[in-house]
Design a protein around this motif. Sequence first.
Motif, mmCIF file in Angstrom:
data_model
loop_
_atom_site.group_PDB
_atom_site.id
_atom_site.type_symbol
_atom_site.label_atom_id
_atom_site.label_comp_id
_atom_site.label_asym_id
_atom_site.label_seq_id
_atom_site.Cartn_x
_atom_site.Cartn_y
_atom_site.Cartn_z
ATOM 1 N N SER A 127 0.611 -1.196 0.321
ATOM 2 C CA SER A 127 0.408 -0.042 0.114
ATOM 3 C C SER A 127 1.280 1.111 0.401
ATOM 4 O O SER A 127 1.666 1.432 1.028
ATOM 5 N N ASP A 129 1.476 5.170 -0.436
ATOM 6 C CA ASP A 129 0.913 6.383 0.883
ATOM 7 C C ASP A 129 0.519 7.838 -0.951
ATOM 8 O O ASP A 129 0.092 8.771 -0.481
ATOM 9 N N TYR A 130 1.356 7.348 -1.523
ATOM 10 C CA TYR A 130 1.290 8.843 -2.640
ATOM 11 C C TYR A 130 2.333 8.564 -3.912
ATOM 12 O O TYR A 130 3.381 7.521 -3.348
ATOM 13 N N GLN A 138 1.811 16.131 -3.945
ATOM 14 C CA GLN A 138 1.585 14.127 -4.325
ATOM 15 C C GLN A 138 0.595 13.971 -4.114
ATOM 16 O O GLN A 138 -0.646 14.542 -3.417
ATOM 17 N N TYR A 139 0.176 12.728 -4.759
ATOM 18 C CA TYR A 139 -1.219 12.361 -4.424
ATOM 19 C C TYR A 139 -1.635 11.502 -4.220
ATOM 20 O O TYR A 139 0.095 10.245 -4.483
ATOM 21 N N ALA A 140 -2.428 10.685 -3.391
ATOM 22 C CA ALA A 140 -2.893 9.169 -3.960
ATOM 23 C C ALA A 140 -2.783 7.990 -3.967
ATOM 24 O O ALA A 140 -3.526 9.165 -5.318
ATOM 25 N N SER A 142 -3.257 4.263 -5.385
ATOM 26 C CA SER A 142 -2.988 2.867 -5.262
ATOM 27 C C SER A 142 -2.091 1.811 -6.426
ATOM 28 O O SER A 142 -2.279 2.370 -7.011
ATOM 29 N N GLU A 203 9.009 7.155 6.432
ATOM 30 C CA GLU A 203 8.690 7.515 5.314
ATOM 31 C C GLU A 203 9.739 6.595 4.346
ATOM 32 O O GLU A 203 11.384 7.179 4.411
ATOM 33 N N SER A 224 -5.269 2.345 -11.074
ATOM 34 C CA SER A 224 -4.302 2.546 -10.082
ATOM 35 C C SER A 224 -3.061 1.881 -11.163
ATOM 36 O O SER A 224 -3.052 1.522 -12.023
#
Lengths: 433, 248
Positions: A127, A129-130, A138-140, A142, A203, A224
């Motif tokens: 998973s 984060d960005y 930064q974009y979320a 998946s 991170e 995704s």
Amino acid sequence: MKPVDVVGSAVANTFRSRTRTILTVLAIFIGAFTLTITTGLGTGINRYIDQTVAEIGAEDVMTVAHQADETADDGPREYDPDAVAASGIGPDAPGAAQTIDPITDDDLVTIAGIDGVESVEPLKQVSVDYVQHEGGTQYAISVGSFIPGMELVLASGEQPDAEASEPQVAIPVDFVEPLGFDSQADAVGSVVEFGVTDATGAEQVVTAEVVGISEAGLIGTGNSASPNTALTDELYTAQATGATGQTDVYGSAIVTFDPELGEAATQALKDDLDEAGFTATTVEDQIGAFKSVIDGIVLVLNAFAVIALLAAGFGIVNTLLMSVQERTREIGLMKAMGMGSGKVFGLFSTEATFIGFLGSAVGVVLGMAAGTAVGDALATTMFADLPGLTLIAFDPVSVATIIVLVMAIAFLAGTIPAGRAGRQDPIESLRYE
Amino acid sequence: MSTPVLRVEDLHRSYGRGPTRFEALKGVDVEVRAGESLAIVGKSGSGKSTLMHLLALLDRPTSGSVELNGVPADRLRGRELNRVRNETFGFVFQQFFLTPSATVLENVILPLKIAGVGRAERKRRGMAVLEQLDLADKAKNKAIDLSGGQKQRVVIARALVNDPQVIFADEPTGNLDTTTGAAVEDLLFGLNRERGITLVVVTHDEELASRCDRRITVRDGRIEASATATATTAATGEPGRPTEEVAA
């Protein structure tokens, strides 16, 4: 009277009072038209799903996980620190939040030993984060699970190479502009960074080359980021940094089998896995649920169309009752000349069936024309990012079924007036003014 | 004496039940001989139409017997009865009963169509009969476009097309003017004389009745008089024309 003469006379009689026939045919036409469109919708969507499954090229794999503990009746379940969230193929698969026993290396050996399993790979879940590009916003995002043999629908670029040692990724078309790329061509070949939170809460950043831009697909793979094996491994390692329990356990495993052996062999393999305590799900199983929903919706739409047809059926009853009334003396004359009641019944019920045929044939032809036109128009506008989707498609069997169904309804409607005509007493009919 | 075409004995026909029961025929005996022309006369409501319907096997008597060529008609059922009616009888009605939108030829061949005769044969026989009646040039016209006299000739053509043994004519001239009516009468009596077709005419037209070989008068469900045309003429005091001697 010969059957061919009965049909000929019935057809000729249909056109005797033209306005009335046209209005009745119109009512049936509306029902048949609707039924054609709704059925075409089901055919089109299901055909697209089948194409999608074919495009993924993942008919030879199934997701295998431990069976969920059947503790529903035994009160709350004890916490298991090793439990993982299981997920099927693709990030949007149903049941993603279910916690089950993890697949361990021992389990992989067990699964590999089952007859029919060609190979087994753990499914590494990551998973992210960005995603960002050159320190931009930064974009979320998946990240999809990588399934060997999977083929994305690409807008540009290439498929991520499973064998490549360098991390590669295909990003969804929606991310191209936000990430700061001028065009899809600009994005292909550049590098993006993925942010991952590791087990200690720190991170971690993993970089990968963008090799392709994926179109949004129906089952979510295109929505995704699609990593290759190398990137998945890197992300997984980054995610697992500092972890103590879950390094070598996985939510599920991917089993490769030979689909050429047929349904029965596949089912046998599933049964074997079931006996060993695993649940196996093929791509088809997952899509099958989707198809059931589509079929359900289409069924409801079809029901509305059939209601319209039933209403039109009463139109036929009405039209023919008037016709029988008008032709009372003619019926009487034919009976006096030795025409049997059965033939008189046949004459009027054939007329009803013919009206049904006219309405359904016109409805089906125009429905197909309109459906094809609308489908084509939508394919280039509303569904432009779902290439290959023809919303409304037709197959000969369902079209023929519609015509036969409408003719059957028309015949049933015709039995009421035809029965009345058949029972008419010739003397009474000849006296009728 | 040869067997009569049609013979009815002690014929009763009643409609309804209980207090609304109405007896249309109260014991009627009639013989229709092969090749004769018979007039059934009577006022409306006398029972003459009921008698014709029973003779034409369109109706079944409440009691009594109907024989066709010596065979009891109640032995005929369903399909067989339909076939006999189709092959033995021709009908001519006052109101014509033509299908207005169909062509003359289509109207004429209706009995053949019902009998299940093939398309080519139907057309051949239909055209033949239309030629006999000088209607061949009207074959493709719509029935609605014809004059009254032409319509009745088409009806006669339709009655003839099956080569029937008996033609039932119910007020055949009722809707026609005197001249056309006379022409139609000539046609019917000509067929009776030249082709030996038995003619049963139901009418209240004295003049038409007097042209028949024989007449029976129905009053209140009973036969009042059965006489040759000459005798009838004498009884009614009307000037009748001399008729051929009737085999009695």
